[in-house]
Structures are given as C-alpha cells and as structure tokens.
Design an enzyme around this catalytic site. Structure first.
Site, PDB file in Angstrom:
ATOM      1  N   ASN A 280       0.866  -1.173   0.000  1.00 15.71           N
ATOM      2  CA  ASN A 280       0.000   0.000   0.000  1.00 15.71           C
ATOM      3  C   ASN A 280       0.905   1.227   0.000  1.00 15.71           C
ATOM      4  OD1 ASN A 280      -1.776   2.065   0.539  1.00 15.71           O
ATOM      5  ND2 ASN A 280      -2.402   1.327   2.562  1.00 15.71           N
TER       6      ASN A 280
ATOM      7  N   LYS B 231       0.055   4.286  -0.182  1.00 16.92           N
ATOM      8  CA  LYS B 231      -0.572   5.443   0.464  1.00 16.92           C
ATOM      9  C   LYS B 231      -0.398   6.691  -0.413  1.00 16.92           C
ATOM     10  CE  LYS B 231      -0.123   3.084   4.846  1.00 16.92           C
ATOM     11  NZ  LYS B 231      -0.018   3.134   6.296  1.00 16.92           N
TER      12      LYS B 231
ATOM     13  N   HIS C 249      -9.458   0.912   4.837  1.00 14.48           N
ATOM     14  CA  HIS C 249      -8.195   1.068   5.578  1.00 14.48           C
ATOM     15  C   HIS C 249      -8.431   1.959   6.793  1.00 14.48           C
ATOM     16  CE1 HIS C 249      -4.101   2.239   6.562  1.00 14.48           C
ATOM     17  NE2 HIS C 249      -3.719   1.149   5.905  1.00 14.48           N
TER      18      HIS C 249
ATOM     19  N   GLU D 215      -6.825   4.325   8.005  1.00 17.59           N
ATOM     20  CA  GLU D 215      -6.607   5.761   7.775  1.00 17.59           C
ATOM     21  C   GLU D 215      -7.840   6.392   7.134  1.00 17.59           C
ATOM     22  OE1 GLU D 215      -2.891   5.273   5.709  1.00 17.59           O
ATOM     23  OE2 GLU D 215      -1.964   4.656   7.599  1.00 17.59           O
TER      24      GLU D 215
ATOM     25  N   GLU E 166      -5.136  -5.206  10.422  1.00 16.25           N
ATOM     26  CA  GLU E 166      -4.103  -4.208  10.688  1.00 16.25           C
ATOM     27  C   GLU E 166      -4.411  -3.515  12.015  1.00 16.25           C
ATOM     28  OE1 GLU E 166      -2.148  -2.896   6.738  1.00 16.25           O
ATOM     29  OE2 GLU E 166      -3.865  -1.610   7.080  1.00 16.25           O
TER      30      GLU E 166
ATOM     31  N   GLY F 221       2.745   2.039  10.923  1.00 17.23           N
ATOM     32  CA  GLY F 221       3.709   3.136  10.812  1.00 17.23           C
ATOM     33  C   GLY F 221       4.412   3.475  12.111  1.00 17.23           C
TER      34      GLY F 221
ATOM     35  N   SER G 284       3.711  -2.392  10.268  1.00 20.83           N
ATOM     36  CA  SER G 284       5.166  -2.466  10.462  1.00 20.83           C
ATOM     37  C   SER G 284       5.770  -3.800  10.034  1.00 20.83           C
ATOM     38  CB  SER G 284       5.535  -2.133  11.914  1.00 20.83           C
ATOM     39  OG  SER G 284       5.128  -0.812  12.230  1.00 20.83           O
TER      40      SER G 284
HETATM   41  P1  13P Z   1       3.227   0.211   7.709  1.00 22.29           P
HETATM   42  O1  13P Z   1       3.734  -1.054   7.070  1.00 22.29           O
HETATM   43  O2  13P Z   1       3.958   1.449   7.249  1.00 22.29           O
HETATM   44  O3  13P Z   1       3.137   0.084   9.201  1.00 22.29           O
HETATM   45  O4  13P Z   1       1.721   0.430   7.176  1.00 22.29           O
HETATM   46  C1  13P Z   1       0.837  -0.629   7.235  1.00 22.29           C
HETATM   47  C2  13P Z   1      -0.378  -0.287   6.459  1.00 22.29           C
HETATM   48  O5  13P Z   1      -1.142   0.583   6.841  1.00 22.29           O
HETATM   49  C3  13P Z   1      -0.613  -0.993   5.193  1.00 22.29           C
HETATM   50  O6  13P Z   1      -1.891  -0.760   4.717  1.00 22.29           O
END
Ligand code: 13P
Length: 253
Positions: free
Chosen positions: A11, A13, A97, A99, A169, A175, A215
């Site tokens: 992803n 982002k 997601h 976010e 997740e 992150g 992560s």
């Molecule tokens: P990270 O791997 O940067 O922690 O992000 C995970 C994520 O949100 C994938 O959709």
C-alpha cells in the site's frame, strides 16, 4: 500459512508521482521475475495507476487501488468508481483502511457498500479491519473485530466472497515500528477465521486469505508467515522501496 497461496500487497498510500511509482514498479518487476508461488500486488495513488499498469504488464505484479466509491458514475466530485479502476487495470481494491476510517469518515456501512461495488465489477476487495490501541487496552479487540466483520460483510453471500481478502491491521502497529508479535497476530487471525466460519461456513473459512499489516519488514515477515492463519501481508512503509519489498515477497529465501 496453511495451504492457501500467500499474497504480499504493498500500500503506497499518498506517496510517489507517476514517474517515481513507475520507476519503483519497474525495479520491483526485475527483482521478482522468478517468483511463482506468491501473489504480489501494489496499490499506488490513483494518479500513478496508469504509469504503473504499463510497467507491470506481463509480470507477476498485479495492480490494486487504495479506495473506491460505490456508485458506477455520477455527480460525485473527487470520487473514483469500481468500473473506472477495473478499466485502469486494477485487479484488487483496498477497502476500509484504518486511515480512511480515521481521517475520512468511513464507517462499517460505507465499507460494506464499497465491498459490494468491488465484487460486482470483479475487483478483489482487500477488506481492512483492526482495533485501536485504546480498544486493545480496554480488552475490546475481539468485539471490535466481530462488529467490523459482521457489518462490513452484511448482506453478502458466501459465494460472493470467494475473492475477498481480509487484512488485519492493528491501528497501533501501523507506521509505528510496533509490530504485533506473531503469536498476537495468530490469535486474532484464528478468531477472524472463526467469525467467517460462523457466518459463512467452513469452506470459505478454510479458503479465505487473511493478511497481517502493521510495520511488516524484511526481518519480521518470516516469523509472521510461519503462523498457520497468516496468509500474507499488507505492507506500507517497507513497500515503498523495491529492495525491501522484494525481500518481503521472497520471505522463503
Ligand atoms: P506500515 O507497514 O507502514 O506500518 O503500514 C501498514 C499499512 O497501513 C498498510 O496498509
């Protein structure tokens, strides 16, 4: 990992211009040319779908979108529909997601509408669920996931879900560099599989792929993939470089 085919998804982002995305995708294609036993997907921003689609053609890397809107077309300024993504070359769509739930007001109901739209057009939904740190501390993890799964998949039938992928997740692991331990993740994945069994039957619960995200890095993927109910990963930060993402994809060595 069971006997399900692993999926490693990136992803991206809100990172990379069309040119940067195409450059990374090109390097990735070179590095994973020989990979045959893992499904691979990258989800660049909408503006880079076309440039990435061109460089991954005839490679093991498939294209995904990070979001969609559930109507096919109409006066919905700023939105992108499932048929548009399909015609841009997407095979997958990340939906719900954390976010998007956190910053853009997505709810279990809108997530459900998006999953239905994706299935309708033949995009494989990557349906994201996960608890916040506060919910975990209050020991609400399982009840939160139960609600997200029940509401997110409302009105869907088992035969419509054969392409659906679930991504667990935990929000506190995204992150932050804090990964759930493989035992913590396994416990939750097993619980999610049991929810699918209860609502949709044994066959789907055995075949559905459940990815872990939060992560994921080249140095923790192997232990995660060794767990029986973890079928792959949804990778953020470590998918932005072809080197680290290909090391994750080649977790078996
Ligand atoms: P990270 O791997 O940067 O922690 O992000 C995970 C994520 O949100 C994938 O959709």
């Amino acid at each position: 990992m069971g006997n399900r085919r692993p999926l490693i998804a990136g992803n991206w982002k809100m990172y990379k211009t069309p040119q940067e995305a195409a450059d990374t995708a090109k390097q990735l294609v070179e590095q994973v040319r020989e990979v045959a036993d893992v499904d691979i997907m990258i989800a660049p921003p909408f503006t880079a779908l076309e440039s990435v689609s061109r460089v991954i053609k005839n490679s093991p890397v498939a294209l995904g979108a990070q979001n969609l809107y559930w109507e096919d077309e109409g006066a919905y300024t700023g939105e992108i529909s499932a048929p548009m993504l399909k015609s841009a070359g997407c095979q997958y769509a990340i939906i719900g997601h954390s976010e998007r739930r956190q910053y853009f007001g997505e709810t279990d109901k809108t997530v459900n509408q998006k999953i239905q739209a994706a299935i309708q057009i033949g995009l494989k939904p990557v349906f994201c669920i996960g608890e916040t740190e506060q919910e975990r501390e209050a020991e609400q993890t399982l009840s939160v996931l139960d609600k997200q799964v029940r509401k997110g998949l409302e009105r869907l039938l088992p035969e419509q879900l054969d392409t659906l992928i679930i991504a667990y997740e935990p929000v506190w692991a995204i992150g932050t560099g804090k990964t759930a331990t493989e035992d913590q993740a396994q416990e939750v994945h097993q619980f999610i599989r049991s929810l699918i069994e209860k609502s949709f039957g044994n066959d789907l619960s055995k075949s559905i792929r459940i990815l872990y995200g939060g992560s994921v890095k080249p140095d923790n993927i192997l232990n995660l993939m060794a767990m029986p109910d973890i079928d792959g990963a949804l990778v953020g930060g470590a998918s932005l470089s072809a080197d680290s993402f290909s090391r994750i994809i080649k977790f078996k060595g």
